[in-house]
Design a protein around this motif. Structure first.
Motif, short mmCIF file in Angstrom:
data_model
loop_
_atom_site.label_atom_id
_atom_site.label_comp_id
_atom_site.label_asym_id
_atom_site.label_seq_id
_atom_site.Cartn_x
_atom_site.Cartn_y
_atom_site.Cartn_z
N ILE A 32 65.37 15.31 87.94
CA ILE A 32 64.01 15.59 87.88
C ILE A 32 63.43 14.79 86.66
CG2 ILE A 32 62.70 17.74 87.11
CD1 ILE A 32 64.74 19.47 88.90
N GLU A 33 64.03 14.79 85.73
CA GLU A 33 63.78 14.08 84.58
C GLU A 33 63.36 12.75 84.79
OE1 GLU A 33 65.01 13.11 79.85
OE2 GLU A 33 66.46 13.80 81.22
N SER A 34 64.07 12.07 85.63
CA SER A 34 63.91 10.64 85.88
C SER A 34 62.45 10.75 86.72
CB SER A 34 65.25 10.15 86.64
OG SER A 34 64.66 8.88 87.33
N ALA A 35 62.40 11.34 87.74
CA ALA A 35 61.52 11.45 88.60
C ALA A 35 59.98 11.91 87.69
CB ALA A 35 61.57 12.30 89.83
N LEU A 36 59.90 12.75 86.89
CA LEU A 36 58.67 13.11 86.37
C LEU A 36 58.35 12.46 85.15
CD1 LEU A 36 59.47 17.05 86.72
CD2 LEU A 36 58.06 15.57 88.24
N GLY A 37 59.31 11.78 84.47
CA GLY A 37 58.87 11.00 83.14
C GLY A 37 58.76 12.08 82.00
N ARG A 38 58.66 11.75 80.85
CA ARG A 38 58.82 12.56 79.70
C ARG A 38 57.92 13.62 79.71
NH1 ARG A 38 56.62 14.02 75.44
NH2 ARG A 38 57.91 14.69 73.51
N GLU A 39 56.78 13.50 79.71
CA GLU A 39 55.65 14.46 79.79
C GLU A 39 55.54 15.39 80.99
OE1 GLU A 39 53.55 15.10 77.20
OE2 GLU A 39 54.65 13.66 76.14
N GLY A 40 55.89 14.86 82.08
CA GLY A 40 56.00 15.79 83.19
C GLY A 40 57.15 16.68 83.14
N PHE A 41 58.45 16.20 82.71
CA PHE A 41 59.55 16.81 82.45
C PHE A 41 59.21 18.04 81.34
CE2 PHE A 41 63.79 17.28 80.57
CZ PHE A 41 64.59 17.78 81.66
N VAL A 42 58.78 17.76 80.41
CA VAL A 42 58.44 18.86 79.19
C VAL A 42 57.63 19.89 80.06
CG1 VAL A 42 57.30 19.05 77.36
CG2 VAL A 42 58.85 17.30 77.31
N SER A 43 56.69 19.35 80.66
CA SER A 43 55.98 20.51 81.21
C SER A 43 56.71 21.26 82.31
CB SER A 43 54.70 19.90 82.14
OG SER A 43 53.94 19.26 81.04
N PHE A 44 57.58 20.67 83.13
CA PHE A 44 58.64 21.37 83.89
C PHE A 44 59.49 22.39 83.26
CE2 PHE A 44 62.93 21.29 85.56
CZ PHE A 44 62.76 22.04 86.70
N CYS A 45 59.77 21.81 82.07
CA CYS A 45 60.85 22.73 81.33
C CYS A 45 60.02 23.77 80.71
CB CYS A 45 61.21 21.98 80.18
SG CYS A 45 62.84 20.83 80.62
#
Length: 79
Positions: A32-45
């Motif tokens: 998930i982190e790899s697919a979304l990138g940093r900003e997307g991953f932070v939003s996901f979290c």
């Protein structure tokens, strides 16, 4: 990457390291982190933090709060 032990340092239980999210050599959270990138991953979290806090009284109580804490720790690590 996250699944390698980041979060709270203890990755051995169903809150921090559920076996059903680790198949093969890649853990789901790392994909998930790899697919979304940093900003997307932070939003996901952050979305997961909201979800687990929102439902904790109706579903899993303290376990959901620990899951929310785990995701919040990931956000803090990425900041």
């Amino acid at each position: 990457m996250v699944g390698s032990g980041k979060g709270d340092g203890s990755m051995s239980d169903e809150v921090n390291h559920p076996e059903h999210y680790c198949q093969g050599s890649i853990e789901c959270i790392d994909g998930i982190e790899s697919a979304l990138g940093r900003e997307g991953f932070v939003s996901f979290c952050l979305g997961n933090v909201i979800k687990y806090v929102w439902r904790y009284r109706q579903k899993s109580g303290t376990k959901d709060l620990k899951k929310a804490q785990w995701y919040l720790n990931l956000v803090i690590e990425k900041d």
